[in-house]
Design a protein around this motif. Sequence first.
Motif, mmCIF file in Angstrom:
data_model
loop_
_atom_site.group_PDB
_atom_site.id
_atom_site.type_symbol
_atom_site.label_atom_id
_atom_site.label_comp_id
_atom_site.label_asym_id
_atom_site.label_seq_id
_atom_site.Cartn_x
_atom_site.Cartn_y
_atom_site.Cartn_z
ATOM 1 N N ASN A 10 4.458 -11.437 -7.611
ATOM 2 C CA ASN A 10 4.312 -11.663 -6.166
ATOM 3 C C ASN A 10 4.763 -10.400 -5.433
ATOM 4 O O ASN A 10 5.917 -10.283 -5.046
ATOM 5 N N ILE A 11 3.849 -9.442 -5.263
ATOM 6 C CA ILE A 11 4.264 -8.087 -4.863
ATOM 7 C C ILE A 11 3.456 -7.517 -3.698
ATOM 8 O O ILE A 11 2.442 -8.079 -3.295
ATOM 9 N N CYS A 12 3.898 -6.323 -3.249
ATOM 10 C CA CYS A 12 3.094 -5.574 -2.278
ATOM 11 C C CYS A 12 2.524 -4.318 -2.927
ATOM 12 O O CYS A 12 1.675 -3.653 -2.356
ATOM 13 N N GLY A 13 3.021 -3.939 -4.113
ATOM 14 C CA GLY A 13 2.538 -2.732 -4.799
ATOM 15 C C GLY A 13 3.464 -1.536 -4.589
ATOM 16 O O GLY A 13 3.300 -0.514 -5.242
ATOM 17 N N GLY A 14 4.437 -1.662 -3.689
ATOM 18 C CA GLY A 14 5.341 -0.537 -3.402
ATOM 19 C C GLY A 14 6.163 -0.123 -4.606
ATOM 20 O O GLY A 14 6.482 1.049 -4.783
ATOM 21 N N CYS A 15 6.514 -1.088 -5.465
ATOM 22 C CA CYS A 15 7.331 -0.738 -6.637
ATOM 23 C C CYS A 15 6.529 0.128 -7.602
ATOM 24 O O CYS A 15 7.083 1.030 -8.240
ATOM 25 N N GLU A 16 5.238 -0.140 -7.713
ATOM 26 C CA GLU A 16 4.399 0.679 -8.590
ATOM 27 C C GLU A 16 4.302 2.104 -8.017
ATOM 28 O O GLU A 16 4.319 3.089 -8.743
ATOM 29 N N LEU A 92 12.007 -5.052 -11.802
ATOM 30 C CA LEU A 92 11.841 -3.846 -10.975
ATOM 31 C C LEU A 92 11.768 -4.225 -9.505
ATOM 32 O O LEU A 92 10.820 -4.912 -9.105
ATOM 33 N N GLY A 93 12.726 -3.799 -8.713
ATOM 34 C CA GLY A 93 12.627 -4.014 -7.266
ATOM 35 C C GLY A 93 13.227 -5.336 -6.827
ATOM 36 O O GLY A 93 13.500 -6.241 -7.629
ATOM 37 N N SER A 94 13.431 -5.431 -5.520
ATOM 38 C CA SER A 94 14.162 -6.583 -4.966
ATOM 39 C C SER A 94 13.391 -7.891 -5.089
ATOM 40 O O SER A 94 14.006 -8.948 -5.219
ATOM 41 N N CYS A 95 12.048 -7.844 -5.042
ATOM 42 C CA CYS A 95 11.295 -9.099 -5.200
ATOM 43 C C CYS A 95 11.559 -9.685 -6.580
ATOM 44 O O CYS A 95 11.766 -10.887 -6.732
ATOM 45 N N ALA A 96 11.526 -8.831 -7.616
ATOM 46 C CA ALA A 96 11.767 -9.318 -8.974
ATOM 47 C C ALA A 96 13.232 -9.715 -9.161
ATOM 48 O O ALA A 96 13.539 -10.718 -9.795
ATOM 49 N N PRO A 155 17.279 -3.074 -8.523
ATOM 50 C CA PRO A 155 16.896 -3.529 -7.186
ATOM 51 C C PRO A 155 16.427 -2.382 -6.293
ATOM 52 O O PRO A 155 16.511 -1.206 -6.657
ATOM 53 N N GLY A 156 15.984 -2.766 -5.090
ATOM 54 C CA GLY A 156 15.520 -1.790 -4.097
ATOM 55 C C GLY A 156 14.144 -2.179 -3.628
ATOM 56 O O GLY A 156 13.344 -2.725 -4.393
ATOM 57 N N CYS A 157 13.855 -1.926 -2.367
ATOM 58 C CA CYS A 157 12.538 -2.274 -1.819
ATOM 59 C C CYS A 157 11.941 -1.034 -1.166
ATOM 60 O O CYS A 157 12.040 -0.844 0.017
ATOM 61 N N PRO A 158 11.279 -0.169 -1.962
ATOM 62 C CA PRO A 158 11.226 -0.242 -3.418
ATOM 63 C C PRO A 158 12.425 0.464 -4.043
ATOM 64 O O PRO A 158 13.302 0.950 -3.330
ATOM 65 N N MET A 159 12.433 0.523 -5.392
ATOM 66 C CA MET A 159 13.556 1.173 -6.074
ATOM 67 C C MET A 159 13.513 2.675 -5.810
ATOM 68 O O MET A 159 12.498 3.216 -5.436
HETATM 69 S S1 SF4 Z 1 10.520 -4.950 -3.825
HETATM 70 FE FE1 SF4 Z 1 9.570 -4.179 -1.937
HETATM 71 S S2 SF4 Z 1 8.236 -2.551 -2.643
HETATM 72 FE FE2 SF4 Z 1 8.695 -3.802 -4.441
HETATM 73 S S3 SF4 Z 1 7.069 -5.354 -4.530
HETATM 74 FE FE3 SF4 Z 1 8.741 -6.228 -3.349
HETATM 75 S S4 SF4 Z 1 8.205 -5.807 -1.204
HETATM 76 FE FE4 SF4 Z 1 6.997 -4.421 -2.473
#
Ligand code: SF4
Length: 314
Positions: A10-16, A92-96, A155-159
């Motif tokens: 469930n992402i926005c793609g920013g982590c990639e 990877l990232g705050s969503c995960a 963590p991190g949005c994004p990391m």
């Molecule tokens: S942590 Fe932030 S950058 Fe990564 S998928 Fe979630 S919303 Fe996007």
Amino acid sequence: MAKVAEEWLNICGGCEISILDLGETLLDLLPSLEFVHMPVLMDHKYFGQTGEKTELEIPEADVGLISGGIRNEKEKHVAEEMRKKCKTLVALGSCACFGGIPALANMYPKEELLETVYRDSKTTESNGIPSQDLPALTDKVYAVDEVVKVDVHLPGCPMNPATILEALTCLLEGKPFELPERSVCDDCPTKREEKSDVALKRPLQDAEFVPGEYDKMRCLNEQGILCLGPVTRSGCGKPYLEGEENVPRCIKGYMPCRGCFGPIRKGANPQVEMMSALSSIGLDAKLIEDRRAFLNRYIGGQNRLRPLPPKVRR
Ligand code: SF4
Ligand code: SF4
Ligand code: SF4
């Protein structure tokens, strides 16, 4: 050569994008990595390349990277398959790690969200709720570790690319990786007087600052601009490029920390700790608009945000 599988839920793609932000360093790492599955880069289908298989299939890997939390049954299934196939699983990232921004939806029952999106919204033609060929929504947004065991949290949005690099290098060398238990304030160069004599400002109101001179800027909380630095884990400012300073990312832009790195340690209660941090400098946390959402903006999974009865919400 380490096999790596990457999945986005469930992402926005920013982590990639953050992985790609490794830039040329990624090229240096590539000889020791073999990406066996990465939907953002490779056309690797779940049920065989021509849809000939009946079971979801992800190749075996030494390291599995998952970005995004879990909002539907397909994402849950993919997370379970990644856990089965990957020796080490990284969130990877705050969503995960915590549910991220999408977990703000956990403040409302699922049925109410669907009503709002498909029937009640002023800008939407009232319609049925789509279900054909779509995975069912889960009852709420889950962090990955609520569904499967996670070995490493980034963590991190994004990391921060520097943290990804450090973690990947440790994993490749078989060394343990842990983020330090420090707060964003511990890395923040702003000037502190430990008291505030101003009223809380509206969100997005400008701070007073001298461009480039962070040590001349007064702490944003003391300026009445709510900053979650006291209760948020440090690491976002970790230098990646040569000559960079270790200044938290938002502070670098004269903006307050919104808490994307999550709690400083496992089991912490940032909501209570933030209220006490504000009262220690003379600010009344009860005046914060939409306090539950503000204090849990990125961390609403793991049961931190739950629907309140409609009467209390109003
Ligand atoms: S942590 Fe932030 S950058 Fe990564 S998928 Fe979630 S919303 Fe996007
Ligand atoms: S509250 Fe914000 S501005 Fe103040 S020291 Fe902490 S991180 Fe810096
Ligand atoms: S300052 Fe806070 S919100 Fe901004 S990147 Fe760092 S942890 Fe995230």
